[in-house]
Design an enzyme around this catalytic site. Structure first.
Site, PDB file in Angstrom:
ATOM      1  N   GLY A 174      31.540  64.550  54.155  1.00 15.31           N
ATOM      2  CA  GLY A 174      31.974  63.812  53.261  1.00 15.31           C
ATOM      3  C   GLY A 174      30.887  63.539  52.413  1.00 15.31           C
ATOM      4  N   ALA A 175      29.615  63.430  52.710  1.00 16.16           N
ATOM      5  CA  ALA A 175      28.414  63.429  51.869  1.00 16.16           C
ATOM      6  C   ALA A 175      27.253  63.548  52.908  1.00 16.16           C
ATOM      7  CB  ALA A 175      28.257  62.125  51.118  1.00 16.16           C
ATOM      8  N   MET A 176      26.036  63.821  52.449  1.00 14.55           N
ATOM      9  CA  MET A 176      24.723  63.826  52.966  1.00 14.55           C
ATOM     10  C   MET A 176      23.777  63.089  52.449  1.00 14.55           C
ATOM     11  SD  MET A 176      23.088  64.746  55.540  1.00 14.55           S
ATOM     12  CE  MET A 176      21.564  64.443  55.882  1.00 14.55           C
ATOM     13  N   ASN A 181      20.401  63.219  52.068  1.00  8.80           N
ATOM     14  CA  ASN A 181      19.124  63.571  51.667  1.00  8.80           C
ATOM     15  C   ASN A 181      18.288  62.793  50.574  1.00  8.80           C
ATOM     16  OD1 ASN A 181      19.967  66.191  52.703  1.00  8.80           O
ATOM     17  ND2 ASN A 181      21.279  66.308  50.623  1.00  8.80           N
ATOM     18  N   HIS A 190      27.884  54.180  51.874  1.00  7.00           N
ATOM     19  CA  HIS A 190      27.417  54.593  53.178  1.00  7.00           C
ATOM     20  C   HIS A 190      26.076  55.447  53.103  1.00  7.00           C
ATOM     21  CE1 HIS A 190      28.166  56.313  57.506  1.00  7.00           C
ATOM     22  NE2 HIS A 190      27.475  57.318  56.769  1.00  7.00           N
ATOM     23  N   GLU A 191      26.141  56.455  52.205  1.00  5.84           N
ATOM     24  CA  GLU A 191      25.037  57.189  51.875  1.00  5.84           C
ATOM     25  C   GLU A 191      23.721  56.453  51.249  1.00  5.84           C
ATOM     26  OE1 GLU A 191      25.228  59.988  53.317  1.00  5.84           O
ATOM     27  OE2 GLU A 191      27.225  59.776  53.753  1.00  5.84           O
ATOM     28  N   HIS A 238      21.768  54.771  54.007  1.00  3.35           N
ATOM     29  CA  HIS A 238      20.964  55.706  54.670  1.00  3.35           C
ATOM     30  C   HIS A 238      19.529  55.862  54.033  1.00  3.35           C
ATOM     31  CE1 HIS A 238      23.193  57.114  58.137  1.00  3.35           C
ATOM     32  NE2 HIS A 238      24.215  57.819  57.180  1.00  3.35           N
ATOM     33  N   GLU A 279      23.871  56.102  61.742  1.00  6.88           N
ATOM     34  CA  GLU A 279      25.340  56.146  61.408  1.00  6.88           C
ATOM     35  C   GLU A 279      26.029  54.821  61.796  1.00  6.88           C
ATOM     36  OE1 GLU A 279      25.963  58.267  59.494  1.00  6.88           O
ATOM     37  OE2 GLU A 279      24.785  60.052  59.736  1.00  6.88           O
TER      38      GLU A 279
END
Length: 1020
Positions: free
Chosen positions: A426-428, A430, A461-462, A465, A484
């Site tokens: 869905g996404a990352m 970085n 969410h990202e 992180h 997560e």
């Protein structure tokens, strides 16, 4: 990392109902090459009797007699594909299985003696090797073991034939990388790249070897201290090493330089190629990265474990028509003599793990805004730049919220969010360069709030992180939940504050239910668990790490007095370990220190160190309440139930006060059982107020009856979360065998009066699950009656739904679920409305907007009709709006037409017209119907090796595919076929946890059906 299927729960309700009569007049063989002129590339043989798919060019294999047997996947799903007229076929039909000859000659005495002698020799040699002491076999032979010293490890052999100096999955701790200087030269025409990596490192413990990671890299030159060195490679663990004759002393600093070349990855990890079709129908190529969890090593040699944090200086060359992005802002650009441009990025200002490194070479355009001294940019292909505005707006709000909430500012000067055309997850997250699927970042200006909810959730969410995962990182993948679980929790919590109009509470409630369902299985795992193989690393990206992790954080937060205790504790945790790596104990210890009134570590260790969750039973006698706990374990065998105990903050309300937060009371259950007294006698208790705890409750026969009667008398006597919780819990207890299905039905009597989203959608999901299982067992009479029951239960509420724009998210969720259900069950009024709306959409050339929450229903009805499938496919091919396009694809995959099912799977595997990243979605959608699941199952068996080339073994995509084709199976024949296929895979996937989960689920479905079919027959 956001899983690829990060979409609201109602998207997973059943899509189709298949009429058994569809196969009545099917010929035994359909030549798709002749029947379909639209897709002349593929030659397909369709054999309905065995459901055997042969898509030429997609891994066609010669079939032996067993594979040709009609006990294939048609029988697997409980149905012979032979149509009703098959009974009248001639016995000489070529599709009639002929019995093999039974004659067999008896072996001679000489043959028997020779065989016995051979077996004795084999057994003797085996025993000699078995009792030999462990040793390394070298040219010198096997030396006698030294009884005074421990046996040395058996080292593997590297690719050049030398011994490789390391024999473990995890790297030695003797070397610490300090910085990387990376130079990359991608060639997007040849689909290759060259690179130069300079690693500066510190020697922590004296050693004569350096062991690190590299995969599919052709290292052409390596130097250490200005001298050439030989790089050893052990491919099975993707490890590289350098041996030294003289020991490297602790405290030394040294530099290893390597030059190498490689091909772009053909999968969705490492440094991989991607493309899109521009507005002029030209193919535009680009390159992007996806390194989590184990793929940075595919782009440059490195110490590819989370604990090896370092700084990075990155330089990338490109054509002048391209641009590049990386984690840090661009420092300068230099024209090279070969006509290319080299972009150099600033050195990272914080230490980071290799899986967070990212770079992109493309021709994207940005939409930019300055927020709290950070430049925020959303990048997309030029044609879709108009769809970036919402992402930019919500990102700006969330960044300011997180800066304030964590009391730590985002550490970089820029934050890029990039929509990648080909992207599996869905996404990352970085650091400084967050990558997304286009569907999880881009929304049109007229998009519904429900579509914006998807985008906002993934962004939230990202962004979380950037603190949980990037600033503070787990030491090893066994504690992935620290990344997560926290990001999942914060995505819902932050949006409730930043954008309450998105109403993410229903979505969070639903994912907690699904986490309970998975964690109830014996194949589940502890939140923090051992991870010893690469496949186990991949499998950690599941609902236990994400949703269970978030659920126990919600429960912990609800246990603290006041609103700020939890926040205070995590701020201290982030500040204490900023830039470092941690494990679960570090978090609990920080929270314990910040909240002096309770031992958080003692309480929460019981939730992270053991798998599963508790079943709390309650017995109410007057004003005396007795609670007991046990492991809620769904098992189909004689597995011993554990004696595990949990530290449970049991919340409860009663009939005198049940709605307001002030009504909530708490009792902490630490022992096997305990008793407390209420201030007065009550008629009923409802435990787990608003389902903030991660446990299931059994009220006993009288308790369930009292709650059912209370709801029947007044549906508003409990919050909608508590009503949904009761529905989920009683179905779970039915699977466990603790309540009868009649008790389930008794509770559901009230549901026809409920109008809130969460209880209605939970009831729909549970009933549809039973309906689909009946359908796939070929219990056609019962399935039809179950369909009628579902329709009658929700008829009044469904009839109230409109087909116009709806502004409220919760109402959109409810309407979407109800109308999808009605149309999938072939309700005439629903299908007519959807068909009419689709025709108007076609006639307007796409200018008429279908409300976002109705699009899936409309496109599914269009996809199921032979009259409109081609039109829908044509619209799909030319569509540019990704969220809408994905719904069209699900509609296309809902067809019952065999030729079209094969075509969709073919296109998806080849990546032509349908992106390969969408195969898990296609298979999931197909498996909502009986016929579709037959084709999906055969496709998976025929093309398994191709699938695991694209999607790593154990990955979220593979987990989803396995679950899709097995979760509604419930017969012994189905179980045998699934077990036979996966056991035959051996190292190609047989040991995956998701396989064990699939087998366990089939057994549990079978047990439930065996117990409840008589009740269903009588009741329905």
């Amino acid at each position: 990392l956001s899983p690829f299927n990060h979409f609201p729960f109602f998207f997973y309700l059943p899509r189709n109902m298949i009429e058994n009569s569809m196969f009545e007049e099917e010929p035994d063989v359909v030549d798709l090459a002749k029947d379909s002129t639209a897709f002349p590339v593929y030659e397909v043989t369709y054999e309905p009797r065995s459901s055997r798919l042969l898509v030429r060019g997609l891994g066609e294999n010669d079939m032996d007699d067993d594979e040709e047997d009609c006990e294939s996947s048609a029988r697997l799903l409980g149905m012979s594909f032979m149509n009703r007229s098959s009974a009248h076929r001639s016995n000489s039909s070529p599709y009639t299985r002929q019995a093999p000859p039974r004659s067999c000659s008896r072996p001679s005495s000489r043959t028997i003696v020779v065989c016995v002698l051979f077996l004795v020799i084999v057994a003797s040699v085996t025993m000699v090797f078995y009792f030999l002491p462990g040793c390394t076999f070298t040219k010198a032979g096997c030396h006698k073991p030294n009884k005074t010293n421990p046996i040395e490890p058996v080292y593997p052999i590297s690719t050049n034939g030398e011994l490789f100096p390391w024999a473990q999955l995890r790297l030695p701790q003797s070397i610490k990388p300090l910085s990387y200087d990376l130079t990359l030269n991608p060639d997007l025409d040849k689909m290759t790249f060259t690179g130069r990596t300079v690693i500066s490192m510190s020697i922590l413990h004296s050693t004569n070897r350096i062991v690190f990671h590299g995969a599919n890299l052709n290292i052409t030159k390596a130097t250490f201290k200005a001298s050439d060195v030989t790089i050893l490679e052990y491919k099975p663990r993707q490890q590289l090493a350098v041996n030294f004759s003289e020991e490297l002393k602790a405290g030394q600093y040294c530099v290893l330089t390597m030059e190498y070349s490689a091909n772009f990855s053909n999968a969705y990890d490492g440094f991989y190629k991607s493309f899109y079709i521009d507005k002029d129908r030209n193919k535009r190529v680009l390159a992007a990265t996806q390194f989590e969890p184990l793929s940075a090593r595919k782009a440059f040699p490195c110490f590819d474990e989370p604990a090896f944090k370092a700084t990075f200086l990155i330089k990338i060359s490109r054509k002048k028509t391209y641009m590049t992005l990386s984690n840090m802002p661009k420092a300068k650009s230099t024209n090279l003599s070969n006509g290319l441009v080299q972009d150099e990025f600033e050195k990272t200002s914080v230490n980071m793990s290799t899986y967070l490194v990212a770079f992109i070479v493309a021709d994207f355009t940005p939409n930019t805004k300055n927020v709290s001294e950070t430049q925020v940019s959303v990048y997309s292909v030029p044609e879709k730049n108009g769809h970036t505005e919402y992402a930019l707006t919500i990102t700006s709000k969330l960044l300011e919220f997180y800066n304030n909430f964590f009391d730590i500012n985002y550490p970089l000067k820029k934050l890029d969010l990039v929509a990648i055309p080909d992207f599996l997850a869905g996404a990352m997250e970085n650091l400084g360069l967050i990558t997304f699927r286009e569907t999880t970042l881009l929304v049109g200006k007229e998009s519904s709030l429900l579509e914006k909810q998807v985008v906002a959730s993934v962004i939230a969410h990202e962004l979380a992180h950037q603190w949980f995962g990037n600033l503070v990182t787990m030491t090893w993948w066994n504690d992935l939940w620290l990344n997560e679980g926290f990001a999942t929790y914060m995505e819902y919590m932050s949006l409730q504050e930043v954008s309450p109009d998105l109403e993410t509470g229903n979505l969070f409630l639903s994912v907690r239910f699904r986490a309970l369902d998975k964690d109830a299985l014996n194949s589940s795992h502890a939140v923090s668990t051992d991870v010893n193989t690469t496949e186990q690393v991949e499998e950690m990206f599941d609902s236990v790490s994400y949703e269970k992790g978030a659920s126990i954080l919600l429960m912990l937060n609800a246990s603290f007095p006041g609103d700020q205790q939890f926040r205070k504790g995590i701020i201290e945790y982030l500040k204490q370990f900023s830039g470092l790596n941690t494990d679960t104990d570090d978090l609990w210890n920080s929270l314990t220190q910040s909240t002096h009134h309770m031992n958080v570590s003692q309480m929460m260790t019981s939730w992270t160190s053991q798998k599963g969750f508790p079943l709390v039973t309650v017995n109410l006698m007057g004003n005396q309440v007795t609670l007991a706990q046990e492991h809620f374990l769904l098992t189909s065998d004689n597995t011993t139930h554990t004696s595990s105990l949990w530290h449970i903050p049991v919340t409860y309300v009663n009939d005198s006060c049940s709605l307001a937060p002030e009504c909530r009371q708490v009792f902490t259950l630490k022992n096997k059982s305990d008793t407390f007294k209420l201030s007065e006698n009550v008629t009923w208790l409802k435990l787990n107020y608003k389902n903030t705890g991660f446990y299931i409750v059994d009220y006993g026969k009288d308790g369930w009856s009292a709650l059912a009667q209370a709801l029947f008398s007044n549906v508003g006597v409990l919050t909608h979360e508590d009503r949904a919780s009761l529905i989920h819990n009683i179905f779970a207890l039915s699977r466990l065998g603790r309540v009868s299905f009649l008790q389930v039905i008794n509770l559901l009597k009230y549901v026809s009066a409920d109008t809130e989203t969460s209880p209605v959608t939970e009831a729909l999901l549970q009933l549809n699950n039973i309906y689909r299982q009946l359908e796939k067992r070929q219990e056609s009479n019962l399935a039809s009656r179950m369909k009628n029951f579902i329709m009658s239960t929700f008829r009044n509420l469904t009839a109230k739904q409109t087909w116009e724009e709806e502004e409220n998210v919760s109402k959109q969720e409810l309407r979407s679920a109800l109308l999808e259900m009605a149309c999938n069950l072939n309700d005439e009024n629903c299908t007519q409305q959807a068909t009419s709306l689709f025709k108007k959409y076609m006639e307007s050339n796409g200018t008429l907007r279908i409300p976002g929450d109705l699009q899936q229903t409309v496109f599914t009805v269009a996809g199921r009709s032979d009259e409109t499938w081609d039109a829908l496919f044509n619209i799909y091919v030319h569509a540019t709006y990704d969220s809408e396009k994905r719904k069209m694809l699900k509609g296309l995959a809902s067809t019952q037409n065999p030729q079209r099912l094969v075509q969709i799977l073919s296109f998806g595997l080849r990546g032509s017209l349908i992106q390969t990243q969408e195969l898990p979605l296609v298979i999931s959608t197909m498996c909502q119907s009986f016929a579709g699941c037959l084709f999906a199952w055969d496709f998976i068996q025929e093309n398994w090796d191709r699938l695991i080339e694209k999607f790593p073994i154990g990955s979220f995509a593979i987990q989803a595919i396995i679950k899709s084709v097995t979760s509604q199976s419930s017969t012994q024949a189905q179980l045998n076929k699934v077990q036979a296929f996966f056991s035959g895979l051996k190292e190609r996937g047989s040991q995956m946890r998701s396989v064990q989960e699939a087998l366990e689920t089939i057994k549990l479905n079978q047990r439930w059906m065996d117990r409840n079919l008589p009740t269903l027959q009588k009741w329905l």
